[in-house]
Design a protein around this motif. Sequence first.
Motif, PDB file in Angstrom:
ATOM      1  N   THR A   1      -0.708  -6.347 -12.613  1.00 36.07           N
ATOM      2  CA  THR A   1      -1.647  -5.298 -12.236  1.00 36.07           C
ATOM      3  C   THR A   1      -1.361  -4.728 -10.857  1.00 36.07           C
ATOM      4  O   THR A   1      -1.903  -3.680 -10.497  1.00 36.07           O
ATOM      5  CB  THR A   1      -3.100  -5.807 -12.264  1.00 36.07           C
ATOM      6  OG1 THR A   1      -3.257  -6.842 -11.281  1.00 36.07           O
ATOM      7  CG2 THR A   1      -3.462  -6.344 -13.633  1.00 36.07           C
ATOM      8  N   LEU A   2      -0.535  -5.401 -10.071  1.00 35.98           N
ATOM      9  CA  LEU A   2      -0.197  -4.884  -8.742  1.00 35.98           C
ATOM     10  C   LEU A   2       1.312  -4.816  -8.514  1.00 35.98           C
ATOM     11  O   LEU A   2       1.772  -4.598  -7.393  1.00 35.98           O
ATOM     12  CB  LEU A   2      -0.861  -5.726  -7.649  1.00 35.98           C
ATOM     13  CG  LEU A   2      -0.625  -7.230  -7.648  1.00 35.98           C
ATOM     14  CD1 LEU A   2       0.687  -7.612  -6.981  1.00 35.98           C
ATOM     15  CD2 LEU A   2      -1.780  -7.940  -6.946  1.00 35.98           C
TER      16      LEU A   2
ATOM     17  N   PRO B   1      -2.596  -1.979  -4.213  1.00 35.82           N
ATOM     18  CA  PRO B   1      -1.929  -1.796  -5.511  1.00 35.82           C
ATOM     19  C   PRO B   1      -2.729  -2.250  -6.725  1.00 35.82           C
ATOM     20  O   PRO B   1      -2.707  -1.586  -7.760  1.00 35.82           O
ATOM     21  CB  PRO B   1      -0.644  -2.614  -5.347  1.00 35.82           C
ATOM     22  CG  PRO B   1      -0.339  -2.513  -3.894  1.00 35.82           C
ATOM     23  CD  PRO B   1      -1.677  -2.569  -3.212  1.00 35.82           C
ATOM     24  N   GLN B   2      -3.458  -3.364  -6.621  1.00 33.66           N
ATOM     25  CA  GLN B   2      -4.179  -3.846  -7.791  1.00 33.66           C
ATOM     26  C   GLN B   2      -5.289  -2.885  -8.197  1.00 33.66           C
ATOM     27  O   GLN B   2      -5.554  -2.688  -9.381  1.00 33.66           O
ATOM     28  CB  GLN B   2      -4.738  -5.252  -7.509  1.00 33.66           C
ATOM     29  CG  GLN B   2      -5.161  -6.028  -8.740  1.00 33.66           C
ATOM     30  CD  GLN B   2      -6.524  -5.627  -9.259  1.00 33.66           C
ATOM     31  OE1 GLN B   2      -7.393  -5.194  -8.499  1.00 33.66           O
ATOM     32  NE2 GLN B   2      -6.720  -5.744 -10.566  1.00 33.66           N
TER      33      GLN B   2
ATOM     34  N   SER C   1       0.816  -1.221   0.000  1.00 27.42           N
ATOM     35  CA  SER C   1       0.000   0.000   0.000  1.00 27.42           C
ATOM     36  C   SER C   1       0.845   1.263   0.000  1.00 27.42           C
ATOM     37  O   SER C   1       0.394   2.320  -0.469  1.00 27.42           O
ATOM     38  CB  SER C   1      -0.953  -0.002   1.200  1.00 27.42           C
ATOM     39  OG  SER C   1      -0.231  -0.073   2.414  1.00 27.42           O
TER      40      SER C   1
ATOM     41  N   GLN D   1      -1.385  -2.700 -16.453  1.00 29.05           N
ATOM     42  CA  GLN D   1      -2.777  -3.079 -16.227  1.00 29.05           C
ATOM     43  C   GLN D   1      -3.619  -2.515 -17.356  1.00 29.05           C
ATOM     44  O   GLN D   1      -3.844  -1.315 -17.444  1.00 29.05           O
ATOM     45  CB  GLN D   1      -3.279  -2.569 -14.877  1.00 29.05           C
ATOM     46  CG  GLN D   1      -4.694  -3.033 -14.548  1.00 29.05           C
ATOM     47  CD  GLN D   1      -5.120  -2.657 -13.146  1.00 29.05           C
ATOM     48  OE1 GLN D   1      -4.670  -1.647 -12.596  1.00 29.05           O
ATOM     49  NE2 GLN D   1      -5.979  -3.472 -12.559  1.00 29.05           N
TER      50      GLN D   1
ATOM     51  N   LYS E   1       2.661   0.420 -13.641  1.00 28.23           N
ATOM     52  CA  LYS E   1       2.391  -1.019 -13.652  1.00 28.23           C
ATOM     53  C   LYS E   1       1.759  -1.348 -14.998  1.00 28.23           C
ATOM     54  O   LYS E   1       1.354  -0.445 -15.742  1.00 28.23           O
ATOM     55  CB  LYS E   1       1.439  -1.413 -12.521  1.00 28.23           C
ATOM     56  CG  LYS E   1       0.078  -0.707 -12.554  1.00 28.23           C
ATOM     57  CD  LYS E   1      -0.842  -1.198 -11.446  1.00 28.23           C
ATOM     58  CE  LYS E   1      -2.181  -0.473 -11.436  1.00 28.23           C
ATOM     59  NZ  LYS E   1      -3.121  -1.046 -10.443  1.00 28.23           N
TER      60      LYS E   1
END
Length: 349
Positions: free
Chosen positions: A118-119, A20-21, A9, A80, A78
């Motif tokens: 994604t995270l 994070p995700q 976090s 995503q 990231k």
Amino acid sequence: MSTGSPVGSHRVVSPAGSLPQAADRLDPDPEIADDEVRVSVERLNLDAASYRQLHTKHGGDGDAIRAEVLAIVAERGKMQNPVTGSGGMLIGTVDAVGPRSPLGLKPGQKIATLVSLTLTPLRITDRLERWDGRSEQVPAAGTAILFGRSIAAPIPDDMPEALALAVFDVCGAPALVRRVVSRRSHSGPTVAVLGAAGKSGSLSLAAAKDARAAKVVAVVRDQIEAAQMRRLGLADEIAVADATDPLQLSRAVNEALGGRGADVTVVCVDVPGCEHGAILATATGGTVVFFSMATSFPQAALGAEGLAADVEMLIGNGYVPGHADYALHLMNARPRLKELFTARVGKQD
């Protein structure tokens, strides 16, 4: 940095308070906290749903696909995909390990991350210049950060890196299929795998067989894939059907299983619109395992309600304890499965 949050976090830039995700943006600063690990990135593996969306959007234009991936990473810190919400995973070499990291990794170790991009805080430094944009696997240089609760696995010495990455990318699927089928083994469950010719699908077939399913049906989209499945030899029946056509799919599975739905239906198709067909193809009291990031979970939930379908629906979250080792076991135990994966990776490269 001082010791960070084990769930990462402290790397969230926005919105405040998210993990994070779910974050819009992460901080990919290569300086690590005491409990983090920095990885020197060597190859990304974009998940199938994400790559298909990018490929379709840009009409297969590799330069445009590469440019969008670079833009996503630069903007979000990231990888995503903003449309599918999915990412993928990576391989690289451990570059630095914080003194309080609980992961047991060492500098110089070649690893695959088993957590989603994604995270994962990610920084690209080579503009992806070695990637032509026409495959899911992306040669890359940069850095990635692992948290205290991240997961990683060493790359096997006896397996090419690209092949190991392809296996690890979907290793959560066979492990969960084995668990679900094993719990029903007393009743001799039947299993239908949608998208059986893909990576997660073919491993799911192997896992269903390994868990002693009474009958396994491979559902594929055409006769070319049907021929591949016959050579693989992991299905008792092969059904050719469009997984996005609910009635066609339901008929095909029912015919393959002697007039009834599957006890366990595994969805590994990387296109949207398979939810209702999977539900219709499943017997009353059965289980649907969704292992595709193209799945719309509202569509699945509302569809089951609207169809008055008494089925359990599971989200394949990609993590089951021991999933990486189990996927490697399945590959090594079945040479034809390894051949299938090797051929697919070879086409990507």
